[in-house]
Design a protein around this motif. Structure first.
Motif, mmCIF file in Angstrom:
data_model
loop_
_atom_site.group_PDB
_atom_site.id
_atom_site.type_symbol
_atom_site.label_atom_id
_atom_site.label_comp_id
_atom_site.label_asym_id
_atom_site.label_seq_id
_atom_site.Cartn_x
_atom_site.Cartn_y
_atom_site.Cartn_z
ATOM 1 N N PHE A 94 2.699 0.517 5.636
ATOM 2 C CA PHE A 94 1.447 0.994 5.030
ATOM 3 C C PHE A 94 1.406 2.503 4.819
ATOM 4 C CE2 PHE A 94 -0.065 -2.879 7.433
ATOM 5 C CZ PHE A 94 -0.021 -3.688 6.312
ATOM 6 N N GLU A 125 -6.551 0.826 -6.496
ATOM 7 C CA GLU A 125 -5.919 -0.280 -7.226
ATOM 8 C C GLU A 125 -6.582 -1.618 -6.899
ATOM 9 O OE1 GLU A 125 -4.699 1.374 -4.544
ATOM 10 O OE2 GLU A 125 -2.578 0.797 -4.305
ATOM 11 N N PHE A 126 -7.481 -1.607 -5.907
ATOM 12 C CA PHE A 126 -8.189 -2.838 -5.555
ATOM 13 C C PHE A 126 -9.640 -2.768 -6.051
ATOM 14 C CE2 PHE A 126 -4.825 -2.312 -2.400
ATOM 15 C CZ PHE A 126 -4.247 -3.573 -2.393
ATOM 16 N N ARG A 170 -15.352 5.753 0.718
ATOM 17 C CA ARG A 170 -14.092 6.492 0.814
ATOM 18 C C ARG A 170 -12.894 5.525 0.781
ATOM 19 N NH1 ARG A 170 -10.898 10.385 -0.463
ATOM 20 N NH2 ARG A 170 -9.556 11.218 1.171
ATOM 21 N N TYR A 225 -0.222 4.177 1.779
ATOM 22 C CA TYR A 225 -1.692 4.180 1.705
ATOM 23 C C TYR A 225 -2.269 5.266 2.617
ATOM 24 C CZ TYR A 225 -0.968 -0.406 -0.366
ATOM 25 O OH TYR A 225 -0.552 -1.426 -1.169
ATOM 26 N N GLU A 248 -3.467 -9.108 3.716
ATOM 27 C CA GLU A 248 -2.745 -7.854 3.548
ATOM 28 C C GLU A 248 -3.722 -6.692 3.354
ATOM 29 O OE1 GLU A 248 0.490 -7.156 3.469
ATOM 30 O OE2 GLU A 248 0.798 -5.444 2.136
ATOM 31 N N ARG A 302 -2.345 8.902 1.588
ATOM 32 C CA ARG A 302 -3.339 9.288 0.582
ATOM 33 C C ARG A 302 -4.494 10.018 1.267
ATOM 34 N NH1 ARG A 302 -4.089 3.607 -2.710
ATOM 35 N NH2 ARG A 302 -1.881 3.304 -3.184
ATOM 36 N N HIS A 303 -4.665 9.690 2.514
ATOM 37 C CA HIS A 303 -5.806 10.240 3.233
ATOM 38 C C HIS A 303 -5.389 11.304 4.241
ATOM 39 C CE1 HIS A 303 -9.732 10.438 4.952
ATOM 40 N NE2 HIS A 303 -9.328 10.002 6.134
ATOM 41 N N GLY A 362 0.255 -9.219 13.510
ATOM 42 C CA GLY A 362 0.322 -8.547 12.212
ATOM 43 C C GLY A 362 -0.675 -7.421 12.193
ATOM 44 N N GLY A 363 -1.395 -7.261 11.098
ATOM 45 C CA GLY A 363 -2.424 -6.231 11.059
ATOM 46 C C GLY A 363 -1.884 -4.867 10.679
ATOM 47 N N GLY A 364 -2.749 -3.885 10.720
ATOM 48 C CA GLY A 364 -2.414 -2.550 10.226
ATOM 49 C C GLY A 364 -1.667 -1.678 11.207
ATOM 50 N N PHE A 365 -1.792 -1.992 12.478
ATOM 51 C CA PHE A 365 -1.037 -1.203 13.467
ATOM 52 C C PHE A 365 -0.452 -2.121 14.514
ATOM 53 C CE2 PHE A 365 -5.546 -1.147 14.475
ATOM 54 C CZ PHE A 365 -5.587 -1.560 15.786
ATOM 55 N N LEU A 377 -9.841 5.541 -1.902
ATOM 56 C CA LEU A 377 -8.431 5.650 -1.533
ATOM 57 C C LEU A 377 -7.613 4.485 -2.083
ATOM 58 C CD1 LEU A 377 -8.811 6.727 2.205
ATOM 59 C CD2 LEU A 377 -7.830 8.121 0.380
ATOM 60 N N SER A 397 -5.347 -5.564 6.463
ATOM 61 C CA SER A 397 -4.391 -4.803 7.282
ATOM 62 C C SER A 397 -4.271 -3.364 6.789
ATOM 63 C CB SER A 397 -3.003 -5.455 7.244
ATOM 64 O OG SER A 397 -3.019 -6.682 7.919
ATOM 65 N N ILE A 398 -4.260 -3.222 5.483
ATOM 66 C CA ILE A 398 -4.192 -1.865 4.917
ATOM 67 C C ILE A 398 -5.431 -1.073 5.341
ATOM 68 C CG2 ILE A 398 -4.204 -0.531 2.765
ATOM 69 C CD1 ILE A 398 -2.651 -2.835 1.458
#
Lengths: 201, 266, 201
Positions: free
Chosen positions: A72, C31-32, C24, A75, C4, A78-79, A52-55, C28, C7-8
């Motif tokens: 993702f 919402e958290f 930063r 999100y 989650e 945004r950057h 899993g994870g972000g990448f 970004l 991961s983001i």
């Protein structure tokens, strides 16, 4: 958690600016056996599939690369500014025709689409998605086009065989549709898993 | 067939109004005549393999007329398709082949169009599927930060990576930058140029040691080709890049590359 | 394995061009809650500390970034030293002039480019993309250059004749010509009801 070799491979893939092919990894790590490298790579792939994870570790353009998960993107943008713009329908159609029918001439693309494609073709060339393969050995020697490595890279395709399957033509008769089909070097008809959420109709 | 009712002249105008409303917003949505045809087929719920040419042709022409009424330029490609449709329709109206030869079956005049439509539809759909993928730089991102290790290490000598288009484009950009008269280009017209011919000969001489004049003109034995080839040879001879031989009077002309200079000096 | 949110955060750090500070990240992901983000970040850091592997999550210049482990640097530099390199614009231009105007002298190339080309020419010769064809029979007997077989290989060309001409590329921009309809393989091209009254029925 992984073997030393799979960590080395991970660091190579991670630091490379584009996808690294298995061949290239073997070339770089020539003190290791090809089989060892393949086993370590398999281990790494399995580990990322699980995690899993972000990448994730994906196979694109004939190589391996870490890429963020599509989920993702809202999100990330945004950057980071998006570099790839939306493709117009005509660009996608032209790209699809070239991808499935390469090597193909402009006249053949235009015959299939029924419209002039010069402008679209040029913009695809400028975006490096399409490349000139040479000239066809027929009178007039027209340029022949094919898709590039960047095409696979940007569209996240492993190779040309991973293109979505074309919907079967409901053939009118058993005759081949065009003599030109002989030029087809791809076998897209072989079952290719289409992105499940994108069914053809 | 309920759709046939629209065939009457008096119903033509309301139909056209419909087009105005329906398409004025979406005019640019049609990606050419094939796309428009597919739309009409779908709209009329026709079987793509058994389309009613009469219905489709009328609606297609209505659409083009609507475009004209809106003062939009109708691309030539749309008119070509209009001609094709009319031609198919007229062929359908022709009496069927002679009774005397029942075995020669007339092919359905629609076949070619249907085949093209089916094939076009495939690529249109494939394009949509490809376009809906998560694209690098749009939905999916690779690592953007550069490794300090990598920036420190200098690239030495890797294989080169460049596309043909970049090469031509570089040349084109250059030509735009400099005045045209700087060029010693020969006959840039539409016909075969001496420059092209020189390139062809040089290319041949990379593969073989001797080339015969006749080989150069065999495929295209025209007056122009012979003259241009001859001038190209003279030019190459003048540059001392080739040496020319002739076996006998009126015999075949041979040429060989002149010995290349050593490549040490630049 | 992670939450989650972690991961983001991982995807954000991964795709960022430079190190991302905690502030930063909070900005970004507004919402958290800040506390939630900090907890997820801690989770992520712990996970990377534990994991080993080819790269790690480090705090540099007041932010978070993924970096390869120093232990593997010797492998990574192997890749950069032998990776495919892009042509510089000046090399590409010089090569293009030689390709399209061969046989050509250095003075002629320099006249066209308006700058000295000695260095570029030398490097093209060293890469075997350009070769010396001979000497021109004019005072000074300058060398004459042309492209090599390797040049054809790199561009995947069968022969020099297959090199696309400038005209062919420019033709992509041009408006479609009506003669081209002959290529469309449609018979009725001659009878096009162009103007005004389109026959209905």
């Amino acid at each position: 958690m992984n073997s030393e070799l799979s960590s080395i491979i991970e660091s190579l893939i991670f630091s490379a600016e584009s996808a690294l092919s298995t061949d290239r990894i073997c070339e770089l790590l020539n003190e290791f056996e090809r089989d060892e490298i393949k086993a370590a790579l398999t281990e790494l792939i399995a580990c990322y599939q699980e995690r899993g994870g972000g990448f994730e570790l994906v196979e694109v353009a004939g190589g391996w690369q870490f890429r963020t998960r599509p989920a993702f993107h809202s999100y990330i943008t945004r950057h980071i500014k998006t570099r790839t713009s939306k493709f117009s329908q005509s660009a996608l159609e032209t790209l699809a025709i070239i991808a499935y029918r390469q090597p193909i001439t402009r006249a053949e693309v235009e015959h299939l689409r029924g419209v002039d494609c010069g402008g679209v073709l040029k913009s695809l060339l400028e975006k490096h998605l399409v490349r000139i393969l040479g000239k066809k050995d027929i009178p007039g020697r027209p340029l022949i086009y094919g898709t590039s490595k960047e095409f696979l890279d940007i569209f996240g395709l492993k190779d040309l065989k991973s293109l979505p399957t074309l919907r079967e033509i409901q053939a009118l008769d058993e005759q081949p549709q065009y003599e030109r089909q002989e030029e087809l070097q791809l076998e897209p008809a072989k079952a290719i898993p289409v992105e499940s959420d994108l069914p053809f109709e | 067939m309920p759709i046939e009712a629209h065939g009457h002249r008096e119903e033509h105008l309301p139909l056209l109004d419909g087009f105005h409303e329906q398409y004025s917003v979406h005019l640019d949505k049609f990606d050419g005549p094939m796309d428009l045809l597919l739309h009409l087929i779908k709209k009329n719920e026709l079987d793509i393999c058994d389309i009613s040419i009469a219905v489709i042709t009328r609606q297609y022409l209505d659409f083009i007329k609507a475009l004209k009424d809106l003062n939009l330029e109708v691309a030539g490609d749309f008119l070509v398709m209009a001609a094709t449709l009319l031609q198919i329709k007229s062929r359908q109206l022709l009496p069927q082949g002679d009774q005397e030869e029942p075995e020669t079956e007339e092919p359905d005049p629609r076949d070619e169009l249907v085949r093209r439509l089916l094939e076009y539809q495939q690529y249109k759909e494939a394009g949509m599927v490809i376009g809906a993928r998560a694209l690098l730089g749009r939905e999916v991102f690779s690592r953007a930060a550069s490794e300090p290790v990598l920036t420190a290490a200098q690239s030495v000598e890797g294989p080169l990576e460049v596309s043909l288009f970049e090469l031509v484009d570089a040349f084109r950009a250059l030509l735009q930058r400099i005045p045209a008269e700087s060029f010693h280009d020969v006959a840039p017209g539409d016909s075969l140029s001496i420059a092209d011919c020189i390139i062809e000969i040089l290319s041949l001489l990379q593969e073989q040691d001797t080339v015969q004049f006749d080989d150069l003109v065999r495929d295209e034995y025209t007056r122009e080709r012979v003259i241009v080839t001859f001038l190209a040879l003279l030019e190459l001879c003048r540059l001392k890049l080739i040496r020319i031989f002739q076996g006998s009077e009126h015999g075949s002309i041979w040429f060989v590359p002149a010995v290349a200079a050593d490549s040490s000096e630049v």
